[in-house]
Design a protein around this motif. Structure first.
Motif, PDB file in Angstrom:
ATOM      1  N   LEU A 343      48.668  37.209  41.467  1.00  0.00           N
ATOM      2  CA  LEU A 343      48.679  35.749  41.461  1.00  0.00           C
ATOM      3  C   LEU A 343      47.791  35.158  42.556  1.00  0.00           C
ATOM      4  O   LEU A 343      47.080  34.163  42.332  1.00  0.00           O
ATOM      5  CB  LEU A 343      50.119  35.262  41.624  1.00  0.00           C
ATOM      6  CG  LEU A 343      50.382  33.768  41.425  1.00  0.00           C
ATOM      7  CD1 LEU A 343      49.961  33.343  40.023  1.00  0.00           C
ATOM      8  CD2 LEU A 343      51.861  33.467  41.648  1.00  0.00           C
ATOM      9  N   ALA A 344      47.794  35.730  43.732  1.00  0.00           N
ATOM     10  CA  ALA A 344      47.073  35.158  44.873  1.00  0.00           C
ATOM     11  C   ALA A 344      45.564  35.058  44.627  1.00  0.00           C
ATOM     12  O   ALA A 344      44.962  34.000  44.919  1.00  0.00           O
ATOM     13  CB  ALA A 344      47.374  35.968  46.135  1.00  0.00           C
ATOM     14  N   PRO A 345      44.874  36.102  44.116  1.00  0.00           N
ATOM     15  CA  PRO A 345      43.429  35.967  43.897  1.00  0.00           C
ATOM     16  C   PRO A 345      43.066  34.870  42.903  1.00  0.00           C
ATOM     17  O   PRO A 345      42.050  34.175  43.069  1.00  0.00           O
ATOM     18  CB  PRO A 345      43.020  37.346  43.378  1.00  0.00           C
ATOM     19  CG  PRO A 345      44.086  38.268  43.852  1.00  0.00           C
ATOM     20  CD  PRO A 345      45.334  37.465  43.830  1.00  0.00           C
ATOM     21  N   VAL A 346      43.898  34.691  41.851  1.00  0.00           N
ATOM     22  CA  VAL A 346      43.622  33.650  40.860  1.00  0.00           C
ATOM     23  C   VAL A 346      43.699  32.279  41.510  1.00  0.00           C
ATOM     24  O   VAL A 346      42.816  31.414  41.320  1.00  0.00           O
ATOM     25  CB  VAL A 346      44.603  33.760  39.679  1.00  0.00           C
ATOM     26  CG1 VAL A 346      44.429  32.588  38.722  1.00  0.00           C
ATOM     27  CG2 VAL A 346      44.410  35.074  38.948  1.00  0.00           C
ATOM     28  N   VAL A 347      44.752  32.042  42.295  1.00  0.00           N
ATOM     29  CA  VAL A 347      44.911  30.742  42.963  1.00  0.00           C
ATOM     30  C   VAL A 347      43.777  30.516  43.957  1.00  0.00           C
ATOM     31  O   VAL A 347      43.222  29.400  44.063  1.00  0.00           O
ATOM     32  CB  VAL A 347      46.276  30.668  43.657  1.00  0.00           C
ATOM     33  CG1 VAL A 347      46.397  29.394  44.501  1.00  0.00           C
ATOM     34  CG2 VAL A 347      47.397  30.711  42.618  1.00  0.00           C
ATOM     35  N   ALA A 348      43.403  31.567  44.683  1.00  0.00           N
ATOM     36  CA  ALA A 348      42.323  31.419  45.666  1.00  0.00           C
ATOM     37  C   ALA A 348      41.003  31.062  44.993  1.00  0.00           C
ATOM     38  O   ALA A 348      40.266  30.158  45.458  1.00  0.00           O
ATOM     39  CB  ALA A 348      42.183  32.710  46.473  1.00  0.00           C
ATOM     40  N   ASP A 349      40.658  31.722  43.897  1.00  0.00           N
ATOM     41  CA  ASP A 349      39.408  31.427  43.198  1.00  0.00           C
ATOM     42  C   ASP A 349      39.406  30.010  42.651  1.00  0.00           C
ATOM     43  O   ASP A 349      38.398  29.275  42.764  1.00  0.00           O
ATOM     44  CB  ASP A 349      39.185  32.428  42.064  1.00  0.00           C
ATOM     45  CG  ASP A 349      38.934  33.837  42.575  1.00  0.00           C
ATOM     46  OD1 ASP A 349      38.628  33.990  43.770  1.00  0.00           O
ATOM     47  OD2 ASP A 349      39.066  34.790  41.767  1.00  0.00           O
ATOM     48  N   LEU A 350      40.526  29.598  42.042  1.00  0.00           N
ATOM     49  CA  LEU A 350      40.584  28.257  41.466  1.00  0.00           C
ATOM     50  C   LEU A 350      40.560  27.184  42.547  1.00  0.00           C
ATOM     51  O   LEU A 350      39.929  26.113  42.374  1.00  0.00           O
ATOM     52  CB  LEU A 350      41.845  28.120  40.610  1.00  0.00           C
ATOM     53  CG  LEU A 350      41.869  28.936  39.319  1.00  0.00           C
ATOM     54  CD1 LEU A 350      43.240  28.856  38.657  1.00  0.00           C
ATOM     55  CD2 LEU A 350      40.794  28.449  38.349  1.00  0.00           C
TER      56      LEU A 350
END
Length: 489
Positions: A343-350
Protein backbone atom coordinates in the motif's frame (compact mmCIF):
# COMPACT_ATOMS: atom_id res chain seq x y z
CA UNK A 1 -33.07 -36.12 5.85
CA UNK A 2 -29.91 -38.11 6.54
CA UNK A 3 -28.66 -39.19 9.95
CA UNK A 4 -25.03 -38.84 8.90
CA UNK A 5 -23.14 -35.61 9.70
CA UNK A 6 -22.50 -33.16 6.88
CA UNK A 7 -18.71 -33.23 7.29
CA UNK A 8 -16.57 -35.97 5.76
CA UNK A 9 -14.74 -36.34 9.07
CA UNK A 10 -17.99 -36.95 10.92
CA UNK A 11 -19.31 -39.38 8.32
CA UNK A 12 -16.13 -41.44 8.25
CA UNK A 13 -15.94 -41.44 12.05
CA UNK A 14 -19.57 -42.55 12.49
CA UNK A 15 -19.35 -45.31 9.89
CA UNK A 16 -16.02 -46.54 11.31
CA UNK A 17 -17.39 -46.63 14.87
CA UNK A 18 -20.57 -48.44 13.78
CA UNK A 19 -18.54 -50.98 11.81
CA UNK A 20 -16.17 -51.47 14.76
CA UNK A 21 -19.03 -52.01 17.23
CA UNK A 22 -20.69 -54.47 14.85
CA UNK A 23 -17.43 -56.37 14.39
CA UNK A 24 -16.80 -56.52 18.16
CA UNK A 25 -20.35 -57.70 18.83
CA UNK A 26 -20.00 -60.38 16.15
CA UNK A 27 -16.64 -61.44 17.63
CA UNK A 28 -18.12 -61.67 21.14
CA UNK A 29 -21.05 -63.80 19.96
CA UNK A 30 -18.88 -66.00 17.77
CA UNK A 31 -16.17 -66.56 20.37
CA UNK A 32 -18.83 -67.23 23.03
CA UNK A 33 -20.43 -69.84 20.80
CA UNK A 34 -17.05 -71.46 20.12
CA UNK A 35 -16.24 -71.58 23.84
CA UNK A 36 -19.67 -73.01 24.64
CA UNK A 37 -19.21 -75.69 22.00
CA UNK A 38 -15.71 -76.49 23.25
CA UNK A 39 -16.75 -76.81 26.91
CA UNK A 40 -19.90 -78.73 25.99
CA UNK A 41 -17.84 -81.10 23.88
CA UNK A 42 -15.67 -81.89 26.92
CA UNK A 43 -18.76 -82.58 29.03
CA UNK A 44 -20.22 -84.79 26.33
CA UNK A 45 -17.01 -86.80 26.19
CA UNK A 46 -17.22 -87.51 29.92
CA UNK A 47 -20.88 -88.51 29.68
CA UNK A 48 -20.20 -90.72 26.64
CA UNK A 49 -17.37 -92.42 28.54
CA UNK A 50 -19.79 -93.31 31.36
CA UNK A 51 -22.36 -94.56 28.85
CA UNK A 52 -19.68 -96.76 27.28
CA UNK A 53 -18.88 -98.25 30.72
CA UNK A 54 -22.55 -98.86 31.46
CA UNK A 55 -23.15 -100.40 28.04
CA UNK A 56 -20.72 -103.20 28.93
CA UNK A 57 -23.19 -104.30 31.62
CA UNK A 58 -25.97 -104.94 29.09
CA UNK A 59 -26.02 -108.59 28.03
CA UNK A 60 -26.91 -109.55 24.45
CA UNK A 61 -30.32 -110.77 25.62
CA UNK A 62 -31.15 -107.37 27.13
CA UNK A 63 -30.59 -108.28 30.78
CA UNK A 64 -28.29 -106.30 33.07
CA UNK A 65 -25.11 -107.79 34.51
CA UNK A 66 -25.02 -105.97 37.85
CA UNK A 67 -21.49 -107.19 38.50
CA UNK A 68 -20.28 -104.94 35.70
CA UNK A 69 -21.92 -101.81 37.05
CA UNK A 70 -19.15 -99.61 38.45
CA UNK A 71 -19.88 -96.32 40.26
CA UNK A 72 -16.74 -94.27 39.59
CA UNK A 73 -16.02 -90.58 40.12
CA UNK A 74 -17.74 -88.19 39.74
CA UNK A 75 -20.89 -90.34 39.97
CA UNK A 76 -19.96 -91.47 43.48
CA UNK A 77 -20.40 -87.88 44.83
CA UNK A 78 -24.02 -87.35 45.84
CA UNK A 79 -23.55 -83.57 45.90
CA UNK A 80 -21.93 -83.35 42.47
CA UNK A 81 -25.19 -83.72 40.59
CA UNK A 82 -23.85 -86.40 38.23
CA UNK A 83 -26.16 -89.34 37.60
CA UNK A 84 -27.02 -92.20 35.27
CA UNK A 85 -29.84 -94.63 34.58
CA UNK A 86 -30.48 -97.74 32.54
CA UNK A 87 -34.00 -98.30 31.23
CA UNK A 88 -34.30 -101.96 30.28
CA UNK A 89 -37.47 -103.95 29.48
CA UNK A 90 -39.27 -104.41 32.77
CA UNK A 91 -36.72 -102.66 35.01
CA UNK A 92 -34.83 -99.42 35.58
CA UNK A 93 -31.50 -99.10 37.39
CA UNK A 94 -30.24 -95.70 38.56
CA UNK A 95 -27.18 -94.35 40.32
CA UNK A 96 -27.61 -93.05 43.88
CA UNK A 97 -29.61 -89.84 43.62
CA UNK A 98 -29.77 -86.64 45.63
CA UNK A 99 -33.15 -87.10 47.40
CA UNK A 100 -31.64 -89.25 50.16
CA UNK A 101 -29.05 -86.58 50.86
CA UNK A 102 -31.70 -83.89 50.81
CA UNK A 103 -33.76 -85.76 53.34
CA UNK A 104 -30.77 -86.12 55.67
CA UNK A 105 -30.00 -82.41 55.47
CA UNK A 106 -33.64 -81.56 56.16
CA UNK A 107 -33.37 -83.43 59.47
CA UNK A 108 -30.21 -81.47 60.32
CA UNK A 109 -27.96 -84.53 60.18
CA UNK A 110 -24.48 -84.63 58.75
CA UNK A 111 -24.01 -86.65 55.59
CA UNK A 112 -22.02 -89.79 56.03
CA UNK A 113 -19.13 -90.25 53.64
CA UNK A 114 -20.23 -91.99 50.43
CA UNK A 115 -19.79 -95.76 50.78
CA UNK A 116 -17.73 -97.83 48.44
CA UNK A 117 -20.22 -98.83 45.84
CA UNK A 118 -19.91 -102.42 44.73
CA UNK A 119 -22.73 -103.77 42.64
CA UNK A 120 -24.76 -104.61 45.80
CA UNK A 121 -24.87 -100.92 46.77
CA UNK A 122 -26.89 -100.04 43.72
CA UNK A 123 -30.63 -99.70 44.22
CA UNK A 124 -32.72 -102.72 43.46
CA UNK A 125 -34.48 -102.83 40.14
CA UNK A 126 -37.51 -100.64 40.57
CA UNK A 127 -39.15 -97.62 39.13
CA UNK A 128 -37.09 -94.54 40.03
CA UNK A 129 -38.57 -91.81 42.16
CA UNK A 130 -39.65 -88.53 40.59
CA UNK A 131 -36.69 -86.77 42.23
CA UNK A 132 -34.27 -89.30 40.79
CA UNK A 133 -35.85 -88.96 37.38
CA UNK A 134 -35.47 -85.20 37.56
CA UNK A 135 -31.81 -85.57 38.49
CA UNK A 136 -30.79 -88.32 36.08
CA UNK A 137 -33.06 -87.78 33.12
CA UNK A 138 -36.42 -88.61 31.63
CA UNK A 139 -37.29 -92.18 30.66
CA UNK A 140 -37.37 -93.05 27.00
CA UNK A 141 -40.58 -92.17 25.17
CA UNK A 142 -42.95 -95.16 25.27
CA UNK A 143 -43.82 -94.89 21.59
CA UNK A 144 -40.22 -94.52 20.45
CA UNK A 145 -40.54 -90.82 19.53
CA UNK A 146 -37.92 -88.27 20.55
CA UNK A 147 -38.65 -86.53 23.85
CA UNK A 148 -38.86 -82.73 24.26
CA UNK A 149 -35.35 -81.25 24.36
CA UNK A 150 -33.72 -84.17 22.58
CA UNK A 151 -30.94 -83.29 20.13
CA UNK A 152 -29.96 -85.03 16.92
CA UNK A 153 -28.32 -88.41 17.12
CA UNK A 154 -24.60 -88.83 16.50
CA UNK A 155 -23.21 -91.39 14.09
CA UNK A 156 -22.94 -93.94 16.94
CA UNK A 157 -26.56 -93.42 17.98
CA UNK A 158 -25.79 -91.22 21.00
CA UNK A 159 -28.31 -88.45 21.58
CA UNK A 160 -28.11 -85.17 23.57
CA UNK A 161 -30.89 -84.06 25.93
CA UNK A 162 -31.47 -80.80 27.85
CA UNK A 163 -34.22 -80.07 30.37
CA UNK A 164 -35.07 -78.12 33.51
CA UNK A 165 -34.64 -80.23 36.60
CA UNK A 166 -35.29 -79.49 40.26
CA UNK A 167 -31.70 -78.30 40.65
CA UNK A 168 -31.68 -76.19 37.47
CA UNK A 169 -30.83 -76.79 33.86
CA UNK A 170 -29.39 -80.24 33.13
CA UNK A 171 -27.62 -81.82 30.18
CA UNK A 172 -27.50 -85.54 29.35
CA UNK A 173 -26.35 -88.01 26.75
CA UNK A 174 -28.40 -91.07 25.89
CA UNK A 175 -27.71 -94.29 23.96
CA UNK A 176 -30.37 -96.81 22.91
CA UNK A 177 -29.32 -100.44 22.38
CA UNK A 178 -31.50 -102.89 20.48
CA UNK A 179 -31.81 -106.36 22.11
CA UNK A 180 -34.10 -109.36 21.53
CA UNK A 181 -35.98 -108.43 24.70
CA UNK A 182 -36.50 -104.83 23.61
CA UNK A 183 -34.72 -101.50 23.56
CA UNK A 184 -32.32 -100.67 26.39
CA UNK A 185 -31.67 -96.98 26.94
CA UNK A 186 -28.59 -95.76 28.87
CA UNK A 187 -28.58 -92.13 30.05
CA UNK A 188 -25.83 -90.14 31.82
CA UNK A 189 -26.49 -86.56 32.98
CA UNK A 190 -24.78 -83.63 34.68
CA UNK A 191 -25.77 -80.10 35.75
CA UNK A 192 -25.61 -77.57 32.92
CA UNK A 193 -23.91 -75.27 35.43
CA UNK A 194 -20.73 -77.28 34.88
CA UNK A 195 -20.68 -75.69 31.42
CA UNK A 196 -22.16 -72.29 32.25
CA UNK A 197 -19.79 -71.44 35.13
CA UNK A 198 -16.52 -71.78 33.20
CA UNK A 199 -18.13 -70.15 30.20
CA UNK A 200 -19.12 -67.11 32.25
CA UNK A 201 -15.69 -67.04 33.84
CA UNK A 202 -14.09 -67.04 30.40
CA UNK A 203 -16.45 -64.42 28.97
CA UNK A 204 -15.55 -61.77 31.58
CA UNK A 205 -11.89 -61.39 30.49
CA UNK A 206 -12.95 -61.90 26.88
CA UNK A 207 -15.39 -58.99 27.01
CA UNK A 208 -12.78 -56.89 28.80
CA UNK A 209 -10.28 -57.66 26.06
CA UNK A 210 -12.82 -56.79 23.38
CA UNK A 211 -13.56 -53.51 25.17
CA UNK A 212 -9.87 -52.61 25.21
CA UNK A 213 -9.65 -53.62 21.56
CA UNK A 214 -12.60 -51.35 20.76
CA UNK A 215 -10.93 -48.40 22.51
CA UNK A 216 -7.70 -49.08 20.61
CA UNK A 217 -9.57 -49.30 17.29
CA UNK A 218 -11.47 -46.07 18.01
CA UNK A 219 -8.19 -44.30 18.81
CA UNK A 220 -6.61 -45.69 15.66
CA UNK A 221 -9.64 -44.50 13.66
CA UNK A 222 -9.29 -40.96 15.00
CA UNK A 223 -5.59 -40.89 14.19
CA UNK A 224 -6.23 -42.34 10.74
CA UNK A 225 -8.91 -39.76 9.98
CA UNK A 226 -6.72 -36.86 11.09
CA UNK A 227 -3.80 -38.07 9.00
CA UNK A 228 -5.96 -39.11 6.04
CA UNK A 229 -7.96 -35.84 5.86
CA UNK A 230 -5.00 -33.54 6.50
CA UNK A 231 -4.36 -33.06 2.72
CA UNK A 232 -7.86 -31.59 2.40
CA UNK A 233 -7.03 -29.00 5.04
CA UNK A 234 -3.75 -28.29 3.27
CA UNK A 235 -5.62 -27.81 -0.01
CA UNK A 236 -8.08 -25.44 1.66
CA UNK A 237 -5.16 -23.42 3.03
CA UNK A 238 -3.64 -23.34 -0.45
CA UNK A 239 -6.87 -22.03 -1.96
CA UNK A 240 -7.06 -19.34 0.74
CA UNK A 241 -3.50 -18.34 -0.15
CA UNK A 242 -4.48 -18.08 -3.82
CA UNK A 243 -7.48 -15.98 -2.91
CA UNK A 244 -5.33 -13.72 -0.74
CA UNK A 245 -2.76 -13.34 -3.50
CA UNK A 246 0.21 -15.01 -1.79
CA UNK A 247 0.19 -18.00 -4.14
CA UNK A 248 -0.53 -18.56 -7.81
CA UNK A 249 -1.48 -22.26 -7.82
CA UNK A 250 -1.98 -25.32 -5.62
CA UNK A 251 1.09 -27.47 -4.97
CA UNK A 252 1.38 -30.44 -7.31
CA UNK A 253 2.67 -32.84 -4.62
CA UNK A 254 -0.79 -33.98 -3.54
CA UNK A 255 -1.92 -37.50 -2.57
CA UNK A 256 -2.89 -39.73 -5.47
CA UNK A 257 -6.63 -39.21 -4.90
CA UNK A 258 -6.34 -35.40 -4.70
CA UNK A 259 -3.73 -34.84 -7.41
CA UNK A 260 -6.32 -34.83 -10.26
CA UNK A 261 -8.47 -32.34 -8.33
CA UNK A 262 -5.46 -30.07 -7.74
CA UNK A 263 -4.56 -30.21 -11.43
CA UNK A 264 -8.12 -29.32 -12.44
CA UNK A 265 -8.20 -26.38 -10.01
CA UNK A 266 -4.86 -25.11 -11.30
CA UNK A 267 -6.09 -25.46 -14.87
CA UNK A 268 -9.23 -23.49 -13.97
CA UNK A 269 -7.11 -20.77 -12.36
CA UNK A 270 -4.94 -20.58 -15.48
CA UNK A 271 -8.01 -20.29 -17.68
CA UNK A 272 -9.46 -17.55 -15.49
CA UNK A 273 -6.17 -15.69 -15.48
CA UNK A 274 -6.03 -15.93 -19.26
CA UNK A 275 -9.63 -14.74 -19.54
CA UNK A 276 -8.87 -11.82 -17.23
CA UNK A 277 -5.82 -10.85 -19.27
CA UNK A 278 -7.83 -11.02 -22.48
CA UNK A 279 -10.63 -8.94 -20.97
CA UNK A 280 -8.18 -6.30 -19.83
CA UNK A 281 -6.54 -6.30 -23.23
CA UNK A 282 -9.92 -5.70 -24.82
CA UNK A 283 -10.60 -2.92 -22.32
CA UNK A 284 -7.27 -1.29 -23.19
CA UNK A 285 -8.01 -1.61 -26.88
CA UNK A 286 -11.45 -0.08 -26.40
CA UNK A 287 -10.02 2.78 -24.36
CA UNK A 288 -7.40 3.41 -27.00
CA UNK A 289 -9.99 3.20 -29.76
CA UNK A 290 -12.26 5.77 -28.10
CA UNK A 291 -9.54 8.13 -26.91
CA UNK A 292 -8.47 9.30 -30.36
CA UNK A 293 -12.00 10.01 -31.71
CA UNK A 294 -12.93 11.86 -28.52
CA UNK A 295 -9.71 13.91 -28.63
CA UNK A 296 -10.32 14.74 -32.29
CA UNK A 297 -13.91 15.71 -31.52
CA UNK A 298 -12.80 17.93 -28.64
CA UNK A 299 -10.30 19.74 -30.93
CA UNK A 300 -12.93 20.28 -33.64
CA UNK A 301 -15.62 21.60 -31.31
CA UNK A 302 -14.47 25.18 -30.38
CA UNK A 303 -15.66 26.86 -33.60
CA UNK A 304 -19.01 25.14 -33.25
CA UNK A 305 -19.33 25.39 -29.49
CA UNK A 306 -19.17 29.06 -28.44
CA UNK A 307 -20.67 28.48 -24.97
CA UNK A 308 -18.75 25.23 -24.24
CA UNK A 309 -21.88 23.09 -23.93
CA UNK A 310 -20.72 20.50 -26.44
CA UNK A 311 -17.24 20.33 -24.90
CA UNK A 312 -18.80 19.64 -21.53
CA UNK A 313 -20.83 16.78 -23.04
CA UNK A 314 -17.72 15.33 -24.71
CA UNK A 315 -15.94 15.50 -21.36
CA UNK A 316 -18.86 13.73 -19.74
CA UNK A 317 -18.67 11.00 -22.41
CA UNK A 318 -14.96 10.64 -21.76
CA UNK A 319 -15.53 10.32 -18.02
CA UNK A 320 -18.38 7.83 -18.56
CA UNK A 321 -16.16 5.70 -20.78
CA UNK A 322 -13.43 5.75 -18.14
CA UNK A 323 -15.96 4.89 -15.47
CA UNK A 324 -17.43 1.87 -17.22
CA UNK A 325 -14.08 0.61 -18.45
CA UNK A 326 -12.73 0.80 -14.95
CA UNK A 327 -15.75 -1.10 -13.65
CA UNK A 328 -15.30 -3.79 -16.31
CA UNK A 329 -11.67 -4.16 -15.34
CA UNK A 330 -12.45 -4.35 -11.63
CA UNK A 331 -15.38 -6.74 -12.01
CA UNK A 332 -13.10 -9.72 -12.59
CA UNK A 333 -10.74 -9.86 -9.63
CA UNK A 334 -12.59 -12.72 -8.01
CA UNK A 335 -12.40 -14.85 -11.14
CA UNK A 336 -8.66 -14.50 -11.56
CA UNK A 337 -5.63 -14.48 -9.32
CA UNK A 338 -5.22 -11.93 -6.55
CA UNK A 339 -1.79 -10.67 -5.69
CA UNK A 340 -0.66 -8.75 -2.65
CA UNK A 341 -0.04 -5.12 -3.51
CA UNK A 342 2.00 -3.06 -1.03
CA UNK A 343 0.00 0.00 0.00
CA UNK A 344 2.73 2.51 0.90
CA UNK A 345 4.47 2.68 -2.53
CA UNK A 346 1.13 3.24 -4.31
CA UNK A 347 0.21 6.12 -1.99
CA UNK A 348 3.69 7.61 -2.29
CA UNK A 349 3.64 7.55 -6.11
CA UNK A 350 0.16 9.05 -6.30
CA UNK A 351 0.95 11.72 -3.74
CA UNK A 352 4.03 12.80 -5.69
CA UNK A 353 2.12 12.92 -8.98
CA UNK A 354 -0.90 14.82 -7.63
CA UNK A 355 1.23 17.33 -5.74
CA UNK A 356 2.75 18.29 -9.07
CA UNK A 357 -0.58 18.35 -10.90
CA UNK A 358 -2.15 20.57 -8.22
CA UNK A 359 1.01 22.54 -7.40
CA UNK A 360 -0.86 25.83 -7.82
CA UNK A 361 -3.19 25.02 -4.91
CA UNK A 362 -0.45 24.90 -2.27
CA UNK A 363 -1.84 21.80 -0.55
CA UNK A 364 0.51 19.60 1.47
CA UNK A 365 -0.06 15.89 2.08
CA UNK A 366 1.34 13.66 4.83
CA UNK A 367 1.05 9.85 4.89
CA UNK A 368 1.39 7.46 7.83
CA UNK A 369 1.43 3.93 6.43
CA UNK A 370 3.28 0.86 7.67
CA UNK A 371 5.46 -0.41 4.78
CA UNK A 372 4.44 -3.99 5.65
CA UNK A 373 0.75 -3.37 4.87
CA UNK A 374 -0.51 -4.97 1.66
CA UNK A 375 -3.93 -5.33 0.11
CA UNK A 376 -5.35 -8.05 -2.13
CA UNK A 377 -6.15 -5.60 -4.93
CA UNK A 378 -4.68 -5.39 -8.42
CA UNK A 379 -2.12 -2.58 -8.75
CA UNK A 380 -3.98 -0.84 -11.58
CA UNK A 381 -7.27 -0.92 -9.70
CA UNK A 382 -5.59 0.28 -6.52
CA UNK A 383 -4.00 3.19 -8.41
CA UNK A 384 -7.39 4.25 -9.77
CA UNK A 385 -9.22 3.83 -6.46
CA UNK A 386 -6.75 5.79 -4.32
CA UNK A 387 -5.99 8.20 -7.14
CA UNK A 388 -9.64 9.27 -7.38
CA UNK A 389 -9.88 9.76 -3.62
CA UNK A 390 -6.64 11.78 -3.47
CA UNK A 391 -7.60 13.83 -6.51
CA UNK A 392 -10.92 14.66 -4.88
CA UNK A 393 -9.18 15.64 -1.65
CA UNK A 394 -6.68 17.85 -3.51
CA UNK A 395 -9.49 19.65 -5.32
CA UNK A 396 -11.36 20.62 -2.17
CA UNK A 397 -8.68 20.82 0.56
CA UNK A 398 -7.80 24.22 1.94
CA UNK A 399 -4.17 23.47 2.69
CA UNK A 400 -3.70 20.03 4.21
CA UNK A 401 -4.37 16.32 3.50
CA UNK A 402 -3.62 13.38 5.83
CA UNK A 403 -3.40 9.77 4.73
CA UNK A 404 -3.45 7.02 7.37
CA UNK A 405 -3.62 3.24 7.02
CA UNK A 406 -3.91 0.60 9.73
CA UNK A 407 -5.49 -2.85 10.23
CA UNK A 408 -9.27 -2.67 10.55
CA UNK A 409 -11.15 -4.24 13.49
CA UNK A 410 -11.84 -7.13 11.13
CA UNK A 411 -8.34 -8.61 10.59
CA UNK A 412 -9.23 -9.47 7.01
CA UNK A 413 -9.22 -5.80 6.02
CA UNK A 414 -7.08 -2.69 6.11
CA UNK A 415 -8.61 0.70 6.89
CA UNK A 416 -7.33 3.59 4.74
CA UNK A 417 -8.31 7.14 5.66
CA UNK A 418 -7.86 10.16 3.34
CA UNK A 419 -8.90 13.37 5.10
CA UNK A 420 -8.73 17.02 4.08
CA UNK A 421 -9.38 20.38 5.73
CA UNK A 422 -11.85 21.64 3.14
CA UNK A 423 -15.53 22.43 3.57
CA UNK A 424 -16.56 18.73 3.61
CA UNK A 425 -19.93 17.32 2.58
CA UNK A 426 -23.13 17.58 4.55
CA UNK A 427 -24.26 14.21 6.07
CA UNK A 428 -27.48 14.23 4.02
CA UNK A 429 -25.55 14.62 0.76
CA UNK A 430 -22.83 12.00 1.33
CA UNK A 431 -24.82 9.12 -0.15
CA UNK A 432 -25.50 11.12 -3.32
CA UNK A 433 -21.80 11.89 -3.64
CA UNK A 434 -21.12 8.19 -4.28
CA UNK A 435 -23.55 8.10 -7.23
CA UNK A 436 -21.99 8.24 -10.69
CA UNK A 437 -22.28 11.65 -12.36
CA UNK A 438 -23.44 13.48 -9.23
CA UNK A 439 -21.60 16.75 -8.61
CA UNK A 440 -22.29 18.55 -5.35
CA UNK A 441 -20.04 21.45 -6.29
CA UNK A 442 -20.22 22.77 -9.87
CA UNK A 443 -16.98 24.68 -9.49
CA UNK A 444 -13.88 23.25 -11.14
CA UNK A 445 -13.53 20.77 -13.98
CA UNK A 446 -14.72 17.59 -12.26
CA UNK A 447 -17.55 15.50 -13.63
CA UNK A 448 -18.75 13.60 -10.53
CA UNK A 449 -17.30 10.18 -11.25
CA UNK A 450 -14.25 10.03 -8.95
CA UNK A 451 -15.98 9.01 -5.70
CA UNK A 452 -18.39 6.64 -7.48
CA UNK A 453 -15.54 4.83 -9.25
CA UNK A 454 -13.65 4.49 -5.95
CA UNK A 455 -16.81 3.20 -4.25
CA UNK A 456 -17.47 0.60 -6.94
CA UNK A 457 -13.85 -0.60 -6.97
CA UNK A 458 -13.83 -1.01 -3.17
CA UNK A 459 -17.16 -2.87 -3.26
CA UNK A 460 -16.09 -5.19 -6.07
CA UNK A 461 -13.07 -6.26 -4.03
CA UNK A 462 -15.19 -7.01 -0.97
CA UNK A 463 -14.44 -3.73 0.82
CA UNK A 464 -16.34 -0.49 1.31
CA UNK A 465 -16.09 3.30 1.09
CA UNK A 466 -17.62 5.54 3.74
CA UNK A 467 -17.66 9.34 3.78
CA UNK A 468 -17.44 11.00 7.18
CA UNK A 469 -16.48 14.29 8.77
CA UNK A 470 -12.72 14.70 9.18
CA UNK A 471 -11.02 15.88 12.34
CA UNK A 472 -9.35 18.52 10.13
CA UNK A 473 -12.77 19.98 9.44
CA UNK A 474 -13.30 18.68 5.90
CA UNK A 475 -14.17 15.27 4.40
CA UNK A 476 -12.73 11.95 5.55
CA UNK A 477 -12.94 9.18 2.90
CA UNK A 478 -12.57 5.86 4.77
CA UNK A 479 -12.00 2.86 2.52
CA UNK A 480 -11.62 -0.74 3.70
CA UNK A 481 -9.74 -3.15 1.43
CA UNK A 482 -9.06 -6.90 1.83
CA UNK A 483 -5.64 -7.89 3.08
CA UNK A 484 -3.53 -10.89 2.16
CA UNK A 485 -4.74 -12.54 5.39
CA UNK A 486 -8.19 -13.52 4.12
CA UNK A 487 -10.00 -15.88 6.45
CA UNK A 488 -10.19 -19.46 5.21
CA UNK A 489 -13.88 -19.53 5.96
Amino acid sequence: MTLLPRSLYGRLLVTALVATLAALAFAAVTIGAVLDRFVMHGLDDRLDAQIAVLAQAVRPDGSIDRARLVLAAPYDDLQGGWGWRIDAPGRTITSPAAPALTALQARGQRRAPPPALPPLSLPAPSAPSSAASALIGPPPPPDGRRAHGDGPRDHDGTQALDWHGEDGMRHARSLTLATPAGAVRITASAPRALVDRPLRAAMVPLLGSLLLLGVALATATLVQLRIGLRPLKTMRTGLAAIRAGTARALPEDQPTELAPLAREINALLDENATALANARAHVANLAHGLKTPLATLALALPPHDPDGTLAAQVARIDQAVRHHLGRARAATPGSGLRFATPLAPVVADLTTALSRIHADRGVSASATIDPALSVAVDRQDLDELIGNLLDNAWRFAASRITIDAAPAPDPRFIRLSIADDGQGIAPAARAAALTAGQRLDERGDGHGFGLSIAHELATLYGGSLVLDAASLGGLDAIVTLPTTLFSEA
